[in-house]
Design a protein around this motif. Structure first.
Motif, mmCIF file in Angstrom:
data_model
loop_
_atom_site.group_PDB
_atom_site.id
_atom_site.type_symbol
_atom_site.label_atom_id
_atom_site.label_comp_id
_atom_site.label_asym_id
_atom_site.label_seq_id
_atom_site.Cartn_x
_atom_site.Cartn_y
_atom_site.Cartn_z
ATOM 1 N N LEU A 263 0.811 -1.218 0.000
ATOM 2 C CA LEU A 263 0.000 0.000 0.000
ATOM 3 C C LEU A 263 0.845 1.269 0.000
ATOM 4 O O LEU A 263 0.436 2.298 -0.548
ATOM 5 N N ASP A 264 2.046 1.217 0.600
ATOM 6 C CA ASP A 264 2.902 2.404 0.597
ATOM 7 C C ASP A 264 3.668 2.552 -0.721
ATOM 8 O O ASP A 264 4.478 3.473 -0.872
ATOM 9 N N SER A 265 3.400 1.631 -1.658
ATOM 10 C CA SER A 265 4.020 1.713 -2.976
ATOM 11 C C SER A 265 2.984 2.005 -4.058
ATOM 12 O O SER A 265 3.141 1.638 -5.221
ATOM 13 N N ILE A 266 1.887 2.647 -3.661
ATOM 14 C CA ILE A 266 0.839 3.063 -4.593
ATOM 15 C C ILE A 266 0.568 4.545 -4.391
ATOM 16 O O ILE A 266 0.485 5.020 -3.255
ATOM 17 N N THR A 267 0.452 5.273 -5.491
ATOM 18 C CA THR A 267 0.151 6.700 -5.399
ATOM 19 C C THR A 267 -0.778 7.091 -6.535
ATOM 20 O O THR A 267 -0.873 6.396 -7.552
ATOM 21 N N SER A 268 -1.478 8.205 -6.353
ATOM 22 C CA SER A 268 -2.406 8.684 -7.370
ATOM 23 C C SER A 268 -2.251 10.184 -7.540
ATOM 24 O O SER A 268 -1.945 10.898 -6.575
ATOM 25 N N SER A 269 -2.442 10.666 -8.762
ATOM 26 C CA SER A 269 -2.355 12.105 -9.008
ATOM 27 C C SER A 269 -3.091 12.471 -10.290
ATOM 28 O O SER A 269 -3.172 11.658 -11.221
ATOM 29 N N PRO A 270 -3.643 13.676 -10.354
ATOM 30 C CA PRO A 270 -4.241 14.141 -11.607
ATOM 31 C C PRO A 270 -3.138 14.432 -12.619
ATOM 32 O O PRO A 270 -2.025 14.805 -12.239
ATOM 33 N N LEU A 271 -3.414 14.252 -13.895
ATOM 34 C CA LEU A 271 -2.438 14.537 -14.942
ATOM 35 C C LEU A 271 -2.603 15.984 -15.392
ATOM 36 O O LEU A 271 -3.697 16.417 -15.742
ATOM 37 N N ARG A 272 -1.494 16.708 -15.359
ATOM 38 C CA ARG A 272 -1.521 18.122 -15.731
ATOM 39 C C ARG A 272 -0.526 18.377 -16.855
ATOM 40 O O ARG A 272 0.436 17.640 -17.031
ATOM 41 N N PHE A 273 -0.780 19.449 -17.600
ATOM 42 C CA PHE A 273 0.119 19.807 -18.698
ATOM 43 C C PHE A 273 0.081 21.316 -18.895
ATOM 44 O O PHE A 273 -0.874 21.987 -18.501
ATOM 45 N N ARG A 274 1.145 21.834 -19.459
ATOM 46 C CA ARG A 274 1.162 23.252 -19.816
ATOM 47 C C ARG A 274 0.666 23.392 -21.243
ATOM 48 O O ARG A 274 1.066 22.615 -22.116
ATOM 49 N N HIS A 275 -0.216 24.345 -21.472
ATOM 50 C CA HIS A 275 -0.665 24.565 -22.838
ATOM 51 C C HIS A 275 0.567 24.857 -23.703
ATOM 52 O O HIS A 275 1.355 25.741 -23.367
ATOM 53 N N ASP A 294 9.435 19.892 -14.848
ATOM 54 C CA ASP A 294 7.986 20.090 -14.820
ATOM 55 C C ASP A 294 7.593 21.547 -14.579
ATOM 56 O O ASP A 294 6.462 21.939 -14.871
ATOM 57 N N ALA A 295 8.471 22.343 -14.058
ATOM 58 C CA ALA A 295 8.183 23.764 -13.905
ATOM 59 C C ALA A 295 8.088 24.438 -15.273
ATOM 60 O O ALA A 295 7.387 25.437 -15.438
ATOM 61 N N LEU A 296 8.794 23.885 -16.258
ATOM 62 C CA LEU A 296 8.757 24.411 -17.622
ATOM 63 C C LEU A 296 7.737 23.685 -18.481
ATOM 64 O O LEU A 296 6.883 24.317 -19.100
ATOM 65 N N HIS A 297 7.813 22.367 -18.556
ATOM 66 C CA HIS A 297 7.020 21.623 -19.529
ATOM 67 C C HIS A 297 6.261 20.452 -18.918
ATOM 68 O O HIS A 297 6.440 19.300 -19.346
ATOM 69 N N PRO A 298 5.396 20.680 -17.928
ATOM 70 C CA PRO A 298 4.586 19.558 -17.447
ATOM 71 C C PRO A 298 3.809 18.976 -18.624
ATOM 72 O O PRO A 298 3.232 19.712 -19.429
ATOM 73 N N MET A 299 3.819 17.653 -18.740
ATOM 74 C CA MET A 299 3.158 16.991 -19.866
ATOM 75 C C MET A 299 2.520 15.701 -19.394
ATOM 76 O O MET A 299 2.892 15.151 -18.342
ATOM 77 N N THR A 300 1.571 15.202 -20.141
ATOM 78 C CA THR A 300 0.973 13.913 -19.810
ATOM 79 C C THR A 300 2.004 12.817 -20.093
ATOM 80 O O THR A 300 2.912 13.012 -20.906
ATOM 81 N N PRO A 301 1.885 11.654 -19.445
ATOM 82 C CA PRO A 301 2.950 10.644 -19.519
ATOM 83 C C PRO A 301 2.859 9.710 -20.721
ATOM 84 O O PRO A 301 3.525 8.674 -20.741
ATOM 85 N N ASP A 302 2.107 10.076 -21.743
ATOM 86 C CA ASP A 302 1.745 9.139 -22.796
ATOM 87 C C ASP A 302 2.871 8.761 -23.746
ATOM 88 O O ASP A 302 2.762 7.780 -24.476
ATOM 89 N N GLU A 361 7.051 20.561 -28.713
ATOM 90 C CA GLU A 361 6.833 19.323 -29.463
ATOM 91 C C GLU A 361 6.445 18.171 -28.543
ATOM 92 O O GLU A 361 5.503 17.416 -28.830
ATOM 93 N N LEU A 362 7.150 18.022 -27.428
ATOM 94 C CA LEU A 362 6.882 16.906 -26.526
ATOM 95 C C LEU A 362 5.522 17.049 -25.833
ATOM 96 O O LEU A 362 4.774 16.073 -25.711
ATOM 97 N N ILE A 363 5.205 18.257 -25.362
ATOM 98 C CA ILE A 363 3.907 18.470 -24.706
ATOM 99 C C ILE A 363 2.766 18.167 -25.675
ATOM 100 O O ILE A 363 1.807 17.464 -25.346
ATOM 101 N N SER A 364 2.869 18.699 -26.895
ATOM 102 C CA SER A 364 1.806 18.531 -27.892
ATOM 103 C C SER A 364 1.641 17.072 -28.277
ATOM 104 O O SER A 364 0.514 16.546 -28.337
ATOM 105 N N THR A 365 2.766 16.406 -28.542
ATOM 106 C CA THR A 365 2.711 15.002 -28.955
ATOM 107 C C THR A 365 2.119 14.133 -27.863
ATOM 108 O O THR A 365 1.272 13.264 -28.127
ATOM 109 N N ALA A 366 2.546 14.344 -26.619
ATOM 110 C CA ALA A 366 2.046 13.540 -25.509
ATOM 111 C C ALA A 366 0.537 13.707 -25.348
ATOM 112 O O ALA A 366 -0.193 12.731 -25.140
#
Length: 410
Positions: A263-275, A294-302, A361-366
């Motif tokens: 249980l201490d090896s499970i975590t959850s978070s909303p996915l955020r990205f910079r436009h 992530d301060a510059l280019h937060p992106m989804t992990p896809d 490029e990376l943010i958009s592609t993801a």
């Protein structure tokens, strides 16, 4: 208490420690401020693509990390709704400047490897930044314990909720409409996945299972949350049950990975990205202040490039800053302060120019890949199947076929 530093980096995550180590390799001391009491290891592990290994080699820790993490030779992408053979994707191909290299690296081991190479006292833990203000050619960094630090250079590597990013004008990252549950499973014996990354797609969900070594698996599960699902974030037991109920038709060893996760090896978070247009048109640097990771280019992990891009940022930023800070000045007093400021400003502008299009490029592609991979409905499912079969392998490897360069400066 008031301190004076040449370079202050906010955040001891991947980008912050890589930048600090890069500067150290080039003979420049930095102070890293970390709000937590120790290294942050949220997320457990991440896919480390070819571009990341080039960055790790640039700062001198690639070899040691290779000894602790197995090589991934391919990906199997399958539906968790219908039983049919998965799409086989090989990573054993050449890129434009060499063979591809893909591994799943434990975040804890990476951060420890970076920390180990830094001089004692580089990281100041339990140091939360609450505000920043101008003071001539310097910045004043105010901490929660009332310490004030004066610095010639301020770098924000403080994540999606970055104080430094807000200071230079970036907006708060947007919610992508999806959330992720992540876990780390230790089988104690061979897990049976071999050296393949298993990725599964269902109705509005996506899951992945990546071997870190012969006995451990990093897994993730992304989904579109409802109002009721938001309560999961603080309850690991319910997170596990939720994932098991939504996995669908998956191999037994994939389901077992979730079942045995502590249980201490499970975590959850909303996915955020910079436009992406914010990165394209906004201020990545402002005077003697800039941001990375992530301060510059937060992106989804896809496409698995968030941590990899942070490593690239660190190498490029260290190189550009060192070029500015190591030049000899033949002036004194206020004129010297002004000239130092101008050189730092130009160095950070050079960094921004190198990272702007790459980040865009990376943010958009993801984001686009995520929309296709996790879509629901007949049309989206048809598009996803065609996308996986024809484009996914080439796309993932193409984005990884990038070299941020060495630490050499002129």
């Amino acid at each position: 208490m008031e301190l004076v530093e040449e370079v202050v980096i906010v955040g001891a995550g991947i980008a912050g420690l890589t930048t600090s180590l890069g500067l150290h390799r080039l003979g420049i001391r930095s102070l890293v401020l970390e709000s937590s009491a120790g290294l942050r290891v949220t997320g457990f592990a991440f896919t480390t693509w070819t571009n990341a290994w080039r960055a790790l080699d640039a700062v001198g820790i690639g070899h040691s990390l290779r000894q602790q993490h197995g090589f991934l030779d391919g990906l199997v992408a399958s539906s968790s709704v219908v039983s049919k053979p998965g799409t086989q994707i090989s990573f054993k191909v050449k890129g434009t400047i060499g063979d591809h290299e893909v591994r799943c690296v434990r975040r804890k081991l990476l951060l420890e490897a970076l920390e180990k190479e830094l001089p004692d006292g580089t990281i100041r833990y339990s140091s939360k930044v609450v505000s920043i203000e101008e003071s001539g050619y310097l910045k004043l960094v105010h901490l929660a314990d009332d310490t004030i630090i004066k610095t010639k250079v301020l770098i924000g590597c403080d994540g999606v909720n970055s104080v430094v990013a807000r200071f230079i004008g970036f907006k708060k990252p947007a919610f992508a409409g999806r959330s992720a549950i992540r876990g780390y499973a230790d089988f104690k014996v061979n897990h049976g996945f071999g050296s393949k990354f298993l990725q599964l797609f269902g109705k509005g969900v996506r899951s992945g299972f990546l071997p870190c070594d012969d006995t451990t698996i990093y897994w993730f599960f992304t989904y579109i949350p409802t109002g009721q699902d938001k309560e999961l974030e603080d309850n690991p037991t319910e997170m596990k049950q939720f994932v098991l109920s939504k996995l669908g038709n998956v191999p037994d060893h994939a389901r077992t990975s979730v079942e045995i996760t502590e249980l201490d090896s499970i975590t959850s978070s909303p996915l955020r990205f910079r436009h992406p247009w914010e990165v394209l048109w906004g201020n990545i640097s402002k005077g003697n202040v800039s941001v990375a990771g992530d301060a510059l280019h937060p992106m989804t992990p896809d496409i698995g490039q968030g941590g990899c891009a942070a490593l690239e940022d660190g190498v490029v930023l260290a190189r550009c800053l060192a070029e500015a800070l190591k030049k000899e000045l033949n002036v004194e007093g206020k004129e010297k302060e002004r000239e130092e400021y101008k050189r730092v400003e130009m160095g950070l502008k050079k960094y921004a120019a190198e990272r702007r299009w790459r980040s865009f490029e990376l943010i958009s592609t993801a984001y686009i890949v995520g929309a296709i991979q996790q879509g629901d409905g007949k049309i989206m499912n048809i598009l996803r199947d065609a996308f996986l079969a024809k484009f996914l392998a080439g796309l993932l490897l193409k984005k990884a076929d990038f070299d941020c360069g060495k630490l050499n400066i002129s």
